[in-house]
Design an enzyme around this catalytic site. Structure first.
Site, PDB file in Angstrom:
ATOM      1  N   HIS A  99       0.797  -1.223   0.000  1.00  0.00           N
ATOM      2  CA  HIS A  99       0.000   0.000   0.000  1.00  0.00           C
ATOM      3  C   HIS A  99       0.832   1.277   0.000  1.00  0.00           C
ATOM      4  O   HIS A  99       0.311   2.375   0.180  1.00  0.00           O
ATOM      5  CB  HIS A  99      -0.937  -0.033   1.221  1.00  0.00           C
ATOM      6  CG  HIS A  99      -2.194   0.717   1.030  1.00  0.00           C
ATOM      7  ND1 HIS A  99      -2.527   1.818   1.796  1.00  0.00           N
ATOM      8  CD2 HIS A  99      -3.209   0.537   0.159  1.00  0.00           C
ATOM      9  CE1 HIS A  99      -3.691   2.273   1.399  1.00  0.00           C
ATOM     10  NE2 HIS A  99      -4.134   1.525   0.408  1.00  0.00           N
ATOM     11  N   LYS A 101       2.866   4.489  -1.275  1.00  0.00           N
ATOM     12  CA  LYS A 101       2.704   5.470  -2.356  1.00  0.00           C
ATOM     13  C   LYS A 101       3.863   6.428  -2.217  1.00  0.00           C
ATOM     14  O   LYS A 101       3.719   7.526  -1.696  1.00  0.00           O
ATOM     15  CB  LYS A 101       1.376   6.220  -2.233  1.00  0.00           C
ATOM     16  CG  LYS A 101       0.163   5.318  -2.252  1.00  0.00           C
ATOM     17  CD  LYS A 101      -0.726   5.684  -1.096  1.00  0.00           C
ATOM     18  CE  LYS A 101      -1.939   4.801  -1.120  1.00  0.00           C
ATOM     19  NZ  LYS A 101      -2.279   4.319   0.177  1.00  0.00           N
ATOM     20  N   ASP A 106      16.670  10.632  -6.521  1.00  0.00           N
ATOM     21  CA  ASP A 106      18.100  10.899  -6.344  1.00  0.00           C
ATOM     22  C   ASP A 106      18.609  10.627  -4.932  1.00  0.00           C
ATOM     23  O   ASP A 106      19.284  11.465  -4.320  1.00  0.00           O
ATOM     24  CB  ASP A 106      18.434  12.337  -6.758  1.00  0.00           C
ATOM     25  CG  ASP A 106      18.283  12.561  -8.253  1.00  0.00           C
ATOM     26  OD1 ASP A 106      18.402  11.567  -9.013  1.00  0.00           O
ATOM     27  OD2 ASP A 106      18.059  13.698  -8.666  1.00  0.00           O
TER      28      ASP A 106
END
Length: 161
Positions: A99, A101, A106
């Site tokens: 789940h 996100k 970099d």
């Protein structure tokens, strides 16, 4: 709109507050990438975000996406576009729901960034849901922690079939 508190290296966005465009904030962060973008996506169907990831890959940025295993069922067109654009795609089958996100941009560089929040990388998140998103910049310990988490999930993820 998007609140930019650049003194602290934090951009925030809350939807559906009028004028907020989390997708534009995230795309701008992707467009700033120079070396690497590590993505964990419960759902990734937002075409413009996918196109930004492909653009980054074309300019030589290492781009890798870990998607929730459910995404493997009938792979949404944007995921296939990522694969055609030479973006590494793997599926996390290790959890009931992968789940996360997040994006780590970099890691290891002073100008690194972490994108996180409730915002799925989907059109629905942008247009219909109550969501939040953050871009946290220039905090290398935070970027390193998120990159380490990404690597742990990569280690148990599988290549697309």
């Amino acid at each position: 709109g998007i609140r930019d508190t650049s003194v602290t290296g934090v951009q925030t966005c809350a939807l559906p507050i009028s004028g907020d465009h989390a997708d534009s904030m995230i795309i701008a962060a992707i467009d700033d990438a120079r070396q690497q973008i590590l993505v964990q996506a419960y759902s990734l169907t937002h075409r413009r975000i996918a196109e930004a990831l492909i653009r980054a890959r074309r300019r030589g940025v290492d781009v890798a996406v870990l998607a929730d295993a459910e995404q493997a069922r009938g792979e949404p067109g944007v995921l296939l576009d990522l694969v055609r654009g030479k973006v590494l795609l793997r599926y996390d089958h290790h959890h009931a729901a992968a789940h996360n996100k997040t994006m780590v941009i970099d890691p290891g560089l002073a100008q690194c960034a972490v994108v996180t929040g409730s915002y799925n990388f989907t059109t629905a998140a942008q247009q219909r849901n109550a969501e939040n998103a953050l871009v946290l910049r220039a905090n290398t310990p935070l970027c390193d922690a998120y990159a380490g988490n990404w690597q742990r999930h990569y280690n148990h993820s599988t290549a697309r079939r």
